[in-house]
Write an enzyme that holds these catalytic residues in place. Structure first.
Site, PDB file in Angstrom:
ATOM      1  N   GLU A 145     -41.648   1.481 -16.012  1.00  0.00           N
ATOM      2  CA  GLU A 145     -41.090   2.183 -14.919  1.00  0.00           C
ATOM      3  C   GLU A 145     -39.464   1.667 -14.725  1.00  0.00           C
ATOM      4  OE1 GLU A 145     -41.897   4.455 -13.057  1.00  0.00           O
ATOM      5  OE2 GLU A 145     -44.199   4.460 -13.341  1.00  0.00           O
ATOM      6  N   CYS A 200     -46.197   7.720 -13.631  1.00  0.00           N
ATOM      7  CA  CYS A 200     -46.168   7.060 -15.048  1.00  0.00           C
ATOM      8  C   CYS A 200     -45.706   8.051 -15.771  1.00  0.00           C
ATOM      9  CB  CYS A 200     -47.755   6.582 -15.397  1.00  0.00           C
ATOM     10  SG  CYS A 200     -47.763   5.980 -17.105  1.00  0.00           S
TER      11      CYS A 200
END
Length: 223
Positions: free
Chosen positions: A103, A2
């Site tokens: 993402e 992340c």
């Protein structure tokens, strides 16, 4: 992993969900990147919201550059890594406040960004660790955090094999607890239920960290 997330809520909005004192106020962020400040809540001060820099700098680091390589900590190896083990053992745990994360999907030479949100939760938290580093030249403190990751659930997996550990409301208190055994604390590092999440493509403008505006969070097909 992340490496980019958002907390687009104002202090007023944040305090509706986390009615605590705000120690140092920062602006909303729609594309929060490593080295930038984000709001967290620590186990040491569980009723205080404060800003620290994204990307952990251990106390023993020579300089702050190491933070760019420590934006995430794998939940499976927390007790094996010298940078993270003492933070887990000494309750240097924190909640990282967020309202979504990004993402990227590889499509040939392109990187297509996706945004992941929890529709039933306007604001939620990632499990994190924090640390205080002192500049060897000035002695000034520099406080940082890392986001803990786990195996991706079914909604994230097609895009990336890892995802941040997202805590339920009840697990947030447990993550900050100083009374639970370490094994019980680490058992919280599981994948968030995929059926409570949503994902959608967003503009490739989010690929550049200099871009930080609300349109980054909109689906690419929105008008």
């Amino acid at each position: 992993m992340c490496g980019r997330y958002s907390n687009s809520k104002s202090v007023t909005q944040i305090k509706k969900e986390y009615p605590f004192t705000v120690k140092n106020i920062i602006g909303e962020s729609f594309n929060l990147a490593p080295s930038q400040p984000g709001y967290i809540i620590t186990a040491d001060e569980p009723e205080v919201i404060q800003a620290m820099h994204f990307g952990l700098v251990p106390f023993w680091a020579k300089d702050k550059k190491i933070g760019f390589s420590m934006i995430n900590a794998r939940s499976e190896t927390l007790l094996e890594k010298s940078a993270f083990r003492p933070l887990v053992q000494k309750s240097k745990r924190c909640l990282v406040l967020a309202d979504g994360f990004y993402e990227w999907e590889k499509a040939g030479k392109e990187k297509l960004p996706y945004r992941f949100v929890i529709p039933i939760r306007d604001l939620f938290s990632f499990a994190g660790l924090w640390s205080r580093w002192k500049d060897p030249t000035t002695g000034d403190p520099y406080e940082t955090f890392t986001i803990i990751t786990t195996a991706a659930n079914d909604i994230v997996k097609p895009i990336h094999e890892r995802m941040p550990v997202i805590l339920s409301k009840s697990d947030e208190k447990l993550w900050l607890s100083k009374d639970l055994p370490i094994a019980d604390i680490l058992s919280l590092c599981d994948s968030y239920p995929a059926d409570e999440m949503n994902k959608f493509r967003v503009s490739q403008d989010v690929n550049k960290v200099v871009n930080n505006h609300a349109r980054l969070m909109e689906p690419v097909n929105s008008q």
